[in-house]
Design a protein around this motif. Structure first.
Motif, PDB file in Angstrom:
ATOM      1  N   ALA A 162      26.686  34.150  47.418  1.00  0.00           N
ATOM      2  CA  ALA A 162      28.018  34.872  47.598  1.00  0.00           C
ATOM      3  C   ALA A 162      28.198  35.057  45.841  1.00  0.00           C
ATOM      4  CB  ALA A 162      28.755  33.580  47.250  1.00  0.00           C
ATOM      5  N   SER A 163      28.284  36.305  45.253  1.00  0.00           N
ATOM      6  CA  SER A 163      28.193  36.822  44.215  1.00  0.00           C
ATOM      7  C   SER A 163      29.289  36.320  42.643  1.00  0.00           C
ATOM      8  CB  SER A 163      28.984  38.959  44.453  1.00  0.00           C
ATOM      9  OG  SER A 163      30.373  38.636  44.938  1.00  0.00           O
ATOM     10  N   ILE A 165      29.732  33.213  41.968  1.00  0.00           N
ATOM     11  CA  ILE A 165      29.271  31.828  42.494  1.00  0.00           C
ATOM     12  C   ILE A 165      29.263  31.304  40.752  1.00  0.00           C
ATOM     13  CG2 ILE A 165      27.623  30.363  42.024  1.00  0.00           C
ATOM     14  CD1 ILE A 165      27.591  30.601  45.435  1.00  0.00           C
ATOM     15  N   GLY A 166      30.081  30.443  40.175  1.00  0.00           N
ATOM     16  CA  GLY A 166      29.885  30.752  38.141  1.00  0.00           C
ATOM     17  C   GLY A 166      30.950  30.957  38.363  1.00  0.00           C
ATOM     18  N   LYS A 167      31.685  32.035  38.575  1.00  0.00           N
ATOM     19  CA  LYS A 167      32.891  32.941  38.550  1.00  0.00           C
ATOM     20  C   LYS A 167      34.485  31.718  38.770  1.00  0.00           C
ATOM     21  CE  LYS A 167      31.291  37.384  38.117  1.00  0.00           C
ATOM     22  NZ  LYS A 167      29.715  37.400  38.776  1.00  0.00           N
ATOM     23  N   THR A 168      35.443  31.778  37.924  1.00  0.00           N
ATOM     24  CA  THR A 168      36.212  30.740  38.013  1.00  0.00           C
ATOM     25  C   THR A 168      37.206  31.980  39.113  1.00  0.00           C
ATOM     26  OG1 THR A 168      37.241  32.213  35.696  1.00  0.00           O
ATOM     27  CG2 THR A 168      36.419  30.320  35.396  1.00  0.00           C
ATOM     28  N   VAL A 169      37.806  32.147  39.117  1.00  0.00           N
ATOM     29  CA  VAL A 169      38.979  32.534  39.938  1.00  0.00           C
ATOM     30  C   VAL A 169      39.583  33.922  39.174  1.00  0.00           C
ATOM     31  CG1 VAL A 169      40.794  33.228  41.047  1.00  0.00           C
ATOM     32  CG2 VAL A 169      40.148  31.305  41.471  1.00  0.00           C
ATOM     33  N   GLN A 170      39.959  33.508  37.920  1.00  0.00           N
ATOM     34  CA  GLN A 170      40.870  34.692  36.746  1.00  0.00           C
ATOM     35  C   GLN A 170      39.036  35.517  36.654  1.00  0.00           C
ATOM     36  OE1 GLN A 170      43.883  35.218  36.470  1.00  0.00           O
ATOM     37  NE2 GLN A 170      42.659  36.696  35.570  1.00  0.00           N
ATOM     38  N   GLU A 171      38.669  35.389  36.044  1.00  0.00           N
ATOM     39  CA  GLU A 171      37.079  36.365  36.098  1.00  0.00           C
ATOM     40  C   GLU A 171      36.805  37.184  37.177  1.00  0.00           C
ATOM     41  OE1 GLU A 171      35.191  33.483  33.013  1.00  0.00           O
ATOM     42  OE2 GLU A 171      34.309  33.556  34.688  1.00  0.00           O
ATOM     43  N   ALA A 172      36.361  36.120  38.860  1.00  0.00           N
ATOM     44  CA  ALA A 172      36.486  37.295  39.350  1.00  0.00           C
ATOM     45  C   ALA A 172      37.251  38.512  40.014  1.00  0.00           C
ATOM     46  CB  ALA A 172      36.895  35.622  40.872  1.00  0.00           C
ATOM     47  N   ALA A 173      38.790  38.037  40.061  1.00  0.00           N
ATOM     48  CA  ALA A 173      39.634  38.692  40.615  1.00  0.00           C
ATOM     49  C   ALA A 173      39.854  40.358  39.066  1.00  0.00           C
ATOM     50  CB  ALA A 173      41.063  37.938  39.441  1.00  0.00           C
ATOM     51  N   GLU A 174      38.629  39.815  38.105  1.00  0.00           N
ATOM     52  CA  GLU A 174      38.445  41.287  36.930  1.00  0.00           C
ATOM     53  C   GLU A 174      37.865  41.513  37.547  1.00  0.00           C
ATOM     54  OE1 GLU A 174      39.041  39.057  33.276  1.00  0.00           O
ATOM     55  OE2 GLU A 174      40.523  38.548  32.724  1.00  0.00           O
ATOM     56  N   VAL A 175      36.824  41.208  37.653  1.00  0.00           N
ATOM     57  CA  VAL A 175      35.714  41.366  38.332  1.00  0.00           C
ATOM     58  C   VAL A 175      35.747  42.479  39.478  1.00  0.00           C
ATOM     59  CG1 VAL A 175      33.069  41.713  39.108  1.00  0.00           C
ATOM     60  CG2 VAL A 175      33.980  40.330  36.737  1.00  0.00           C
ATOM     61  N   TYR A 176      36.484  41.869  40.139  1.00  0.00           N
ATOM     62  CA  TYR A 176      35.936  42.788  41.613  1.00  0.00           C
ATOM     63  C   TYR A 176      38.252  42.819  41.977  1.00  0.00           C
ATOM     64  CZ  TYR A 176      32.350  40.314  42.192  1.00  0.00           C
ATOM     65  OH  TYR A 176      30.744  40.055  42.602  1.00  0.00           O
ATOM     66  N   PRO A 177      38.297  43.861  41.318  1.00  0.00           N
ATOM     67  CA  PRO A 177      40.298  44.280  42.004  1.00  0.00           C
ATOM     68  C   PRO A 177      40.547  44.699  42.600  1.00  0.00           C
ATOM     69  CG  PRO A 177      39.332  45.295  39.674  1.00  0.00           C
ATOM     70  CD  PRO A 177      38.110  44.335  40.483  1.00  0.00           C
ATOM     71  N   GLY A 178      41.592  44.409  43.090  1.00  0.00           N
ATOM     72  CA  GLY A 178      41.954  45.228  44.252  1.00  0.00           C
ATOM     73  C   GLY A 178      41.350  44.820  45.363  1.00  0.00           C
ATOM     74  N   LEU A 179      41.213  43.239  45.021  1.00  0.00           N
ATOM     75  CA  LEU A 179      40.863  42.694  46.325  1.00  0.00           C
ATOM     76  C   LEU A 179      41.905  42.732  48.141  1.00  0.00           C
ATOM     77  CD1 LEU A 179      37.622  40.416  45.810  1.00  0.00           C
ATOM     78  CD2 LEU A 179      37.461  42.729  46.495  1.00  0.00           C
ATOM     79  N   HIS A 180      41.138  42.232  49.010  1.00  0.00           N
ATOM     80  CA  HIS A 180      42.423  42.351  49.450  1.00  0.00           C
ATOM     81  C   HIS A 180      42.233  40.575  50.105  1.00  0.00           C
ATOM     82  CE1 HIS A 180      42.073  46.241  49.927  1.00  0.00           C
ATOM     83  NE2 HIS A 180      43.055  46.448  50.152  1.00  0.00           N
ATOM     84  N   PHE A 181      42.226  39.933  49.612  1.00  0.00           N
ATOM     85  CA  PHE A 181      41.945  38.212  49.956  1.00  0.00           C
ATOM     86  C   PHE A 181      42.063  37.132  48.587  1.00  0.00           C
ATOM     87  CE2 PHE A 181      37.731  39.117  49.017  1.00  0.00           C
ATOM     88  CZ  PHE A 181      37.242  38.507  47.862  1.00  0.00           C
ATOM     89  N   ILE A 182      42.349  35.619  48.971  1.00  0.00           N
ATOM     90  CA  ILE A 182      43.191  35.233  47.713  1.00  0.00           C
ATOM     91  C   ILE A 182      42.723  33.810  48.304  1.00  0.00           C
ATOM     92  CG2 ILE A 182      45.385  34.992  48.815  1.00  0.00           C
ATOM     93  CD1 ILE A 182      45.827  34.445  46.153  1.00  0.00           C
ATOM     94  N   PRO A 183      41.978  32.806  47.369  1.00  0.00           N
ATOM     95  CA  PRO A 183      40.897  31.482  48.356  1.00  0.00           C
ATOM     96  C   PRO A 183      42.535  30.793  47.260  1.00  0.00           C
ATOM     97  CG  PRO A 183      40.718  32.068  45.094  1.00  0.00           C
ATOM     98  CD  PRO A 183      41.253  33.270  45.824  1.00  0.00           C
ATOM     99  N   ILE A 184      42.792  29.641  48.557  1.00  0.00           N
ATOM    100  CA  ILE A 184      43.836  29.160  48.836  1.00  0.00           C
ATOM    101  C   ILE A 184      43.467  27.323  48.696  1.00  0.00           C
ATOM    102  CG2 ILE A 184      45.231  30.695  49.971  1.00  0.00           C
ATOM    103  CD1 ILE A 184      44.333  28.763  52.206  1.00  0.00           C
ATOM    104  N   ALA A 185      42.229  27.170  48.983  1.00  0.00           N
ATOM    105  CA  ALA A 185      41.309  25.829  49.206  1.00  0.00           C
ATOM    106  C   ALA A 185      40.399  25.486  48.621  1.00  0.00           C
ATOM    107  CB  ALA A 185      42.133  24.846  50.628  1.00  0.00           C
ATOM    108  N   ILE A 186      40.102  24.661  48.481  1.00  0.00           N
ATOM    109  CA  ILE A 186      37.796  24.193  47.881  1.00  0.00           C
ATOM    110  C   ILE A 186      38.040  22.773  48.247  1.00  0.00           C
ATOM    111  CG2 ILE A 186      36.255  24.942  45.860  1.00  0.00           C
ATOM    112  CD1 ILE A 186      38.338  26.894  44.565  1.00  0.00           C
ATOM    113  N   GLN A 187      36.612  22.841  49.023  1.00  0.00           N
ATOM    114  CA  GLN A 187      35.962  20.818  49.191  1.00  0.00           C
ATOM    115  C   GLN A 187      35.204  21.457  47.877  1.00  0.00           C
ATOM    116  OE1 GLN A 187      34.636  19.892  52.381  1.00  0.00           O
ATOM    117  NE2 GLN A 187      36.683  17.781  52.018  1.00  0.00           N
ATOM    118  N   ARG A 188      35.175  20.906  47.639  1.00  0.00           N
ATOM    119  CA  ARG A 188      33.540  20.943  46.374  1.00  0.00           C
ATOM    120  C   ARG A 188      32.806  19.981  47.429  1.00  0.00           C
ATOM    121  NH1 ARG A 188      34.316  24.017  42.554  1.00  0.00           N
ATOM    122  NH2 ARG A 188      35.900  23.991  41.069  1.00  0.00           N
ATOM    123  N   HIS A 189      31.219  21.050  47.165  1.00  0.00           N
ATOM    124  CA  HIS A 189      29.768  20.297  48.509  1.00  0.00           C
ATOM    125  C   HIS A 189      30.114  18.912  48.353  1.00  0.00           C
ATOM    126  CE1 HIS A 189      26.248  20.596  50.793  1.00  0.00           C
ATOM    127  NE2 HIS A 189      25.920  19.311  49.997  1.00  0.00           N
TER     128      HIS A 189
END
Length: 449
Positions: A162-163, A165-189
């Protein structure tokens, strides 16, 4: 709400448990004294022993004054009669559990509402439908569709590929702008704690992440999460239950190559006669040698839907050792959901949970159109329709006081799904998909009332 539940079996008990947690006034009716004693001991509800089709007993349960009557016994005829009688007595809304596909079909010429049945549900039909959806999105662990796929909920475990991993939601949005999805819930391993992601939430390897996406976003998620896109063609089904038979019929109609194993001779021959395009094998599917003889290693998917959860789990584990790409097991024990990923089985399906999700929308406030509970997470995904007088109508998302333990996953406008960010202006008749923790639900409901 005042709710009567007829039937204290698996579905009825589970519904009573969920409703009682939300402080609804529940009356549970059943002819089985032991079932009622167990429910009475473990839940904060009222119980009545007797035949729920008796108008006198329904009067005793205050049917004329209840908001909802749910008939979920194992007998379809009883459920239909309970709803008819309860409606005649004055119940505001009725829901009947049925087994017949004919009653669920939109082609049915009988107007069920005219005879007193507002809604019909089939846990078996809903489970079969969910399994079909899981096969279509075979690289993911969980799926749910809103408005015939205008928006989709997808669950995936983040692998090392997964490209973001290690990035925050905000950082991921900046690196991959214009994406057509949004994270809504996370459960840590390794945890059971549900996180509603904010901008500073980081993605980690092994996270189970739920996303809301449109059609374009599905392909993006495959690429960015490292999920393996698999083509499913050859399917083996263990168990000729109602779910197994229904699934075999629908999959064969969709041109899948289907093998069904059923140990009961009479049932096996009936299925073979009813579905000639499906290869039906009259053997005990728990026999590993049999599975090998039937080329289980060449199957793309293995689906175990017998009436025994342990059989379904063990046979799915055998399939996994034979390198089957997708394994799905029907289970009745909710505790098994926490073990599914550790076991290596792709997906567990629980018809009680699916039926409860379908029924739950009738007790939510604020024009609720659909809902689902996220598997193994303490969160709900709700779809609300915006009315002209809703508090959020004609306002930007960023200006609305949504609880921090909730997030807008997307908006459906004129049948088209959109991933809506902070500057999106909500309009009348929009449908908002929102993920929230239980403690946030009442605040969210008020925004749409």
């Amino acid at each position: 709400m005042k709710i009567i539940i007829a039937g204290a079996g698996e579905v009825g008990y589970h519904l009573a448990k969920l409703f009682s947690y939300e402080a609804h006034d529940i009356m549970l009716i059943d002819v089985d004294e032991e079932r009622l004693a167990y429910a009475d001991k473990n839940l904060d509800i009222q119980t009545i022993e007797g035949d729920a089709t008796s108008p006198q007993l329904l009067m005793q349960a205050n049917a004329p004054y209840v908001d909802l009557v749910i008939a979920v016994t194992s007998n379809q005829s009883i459920n239909i009669n309970v709803c008819i009688f309860a409606k005649q007595l004055g119940a505001k809304r009725t829901i009947a559990r049925v087994r017949s596909q004919e009653l669920i079909s939109k082609k049915l010429k009988i107007n069920l509402k005219e005879i007193g049945i507002d809604e019909v549900i089939s846990p078996e039909y809903l489970a079969a439908d969910e399994i079909k959806l899981l096969l279509n999105q075979s690289g993911f662990t969980d799926t749910f569709e809103f408005d015939e796929g205008a928006l989709k909920m997808i669950g995936v475990t983040l692998r090392s590929k997964a490209s973001f991993i290690g990035k925050t939601v905000q950082e991921a949005a900046e690196v991959y702008p214009g994406l057509h999805f949004i994270p809504i819930a996370i459960q840590r391993h390794g945890t059971q704690y549900t996180i509603i992601p904010r901008g500073d939430t980081a993605f980690k390897r092994g996270d189970l992440v739920y996303f809301v996406t449109d059609d374009e976003g599905v392909e993006e998620l495959y690429n960015l999460t490292g999920a393996e896109k698999r083509i499913i063609k050859n399917v083996m089904i263990l168990g000729g239950s109602n779910i197994g038979k229904m699934l075999a019929k629908e999959l064969s109609e969709c041109k899948y190559n289907v093998k069904l194993i059923e140990k009961n001779e009479r049932k096996a021959f009936e299925i073979a006669d009813d579905i000639p395009d499906v290869l039906v094998i009259n053997e005990d599917g728990r026999n590993v040698s049999l599975l090998e003889d039937e080329n289980i290693s060449k199957m793309d998917a293995f689906i175990s839907v017998t009436g025994n959860s342990e059989t379904n789990i063990m046979s799915s584990l055998v399939a996994k050792t034979k390198k089957v790409k997708k394994t799905i097991a029907l289970v009745e024990n909710m505790d098994y959901f926490q073990l599914s990923h550790n076991m290596g089985i792709n997906t567990f399906v629980n018809k009680k949970l699916i039926a409860a999700n379908d029924i739950f929308r009738f007790i939510r406030k604020g024009n609720l159109m659909a809902m689902t509970k996220l598997n193994n997470m303490n969160a709900e995904l709700l779809e609300f329709q915006v009315k002209k007088n809703s508090k959020i109508c004609n306002r930007k998302i960023v200006d609305i006081d949504f609880p921090r333990t909730s997030v807008v996953g997307g908006v459906i406008r004129d049948g088209k799904g959109e991933i809506a960010l902070g500057d999106f202006v909500i309009k009348e008749d929009d449908r908002l998909v929102i993920c929230c923790l239980p403690k946030s639900i009442k605040r969210v409901e008020k925004l749409f009332s």
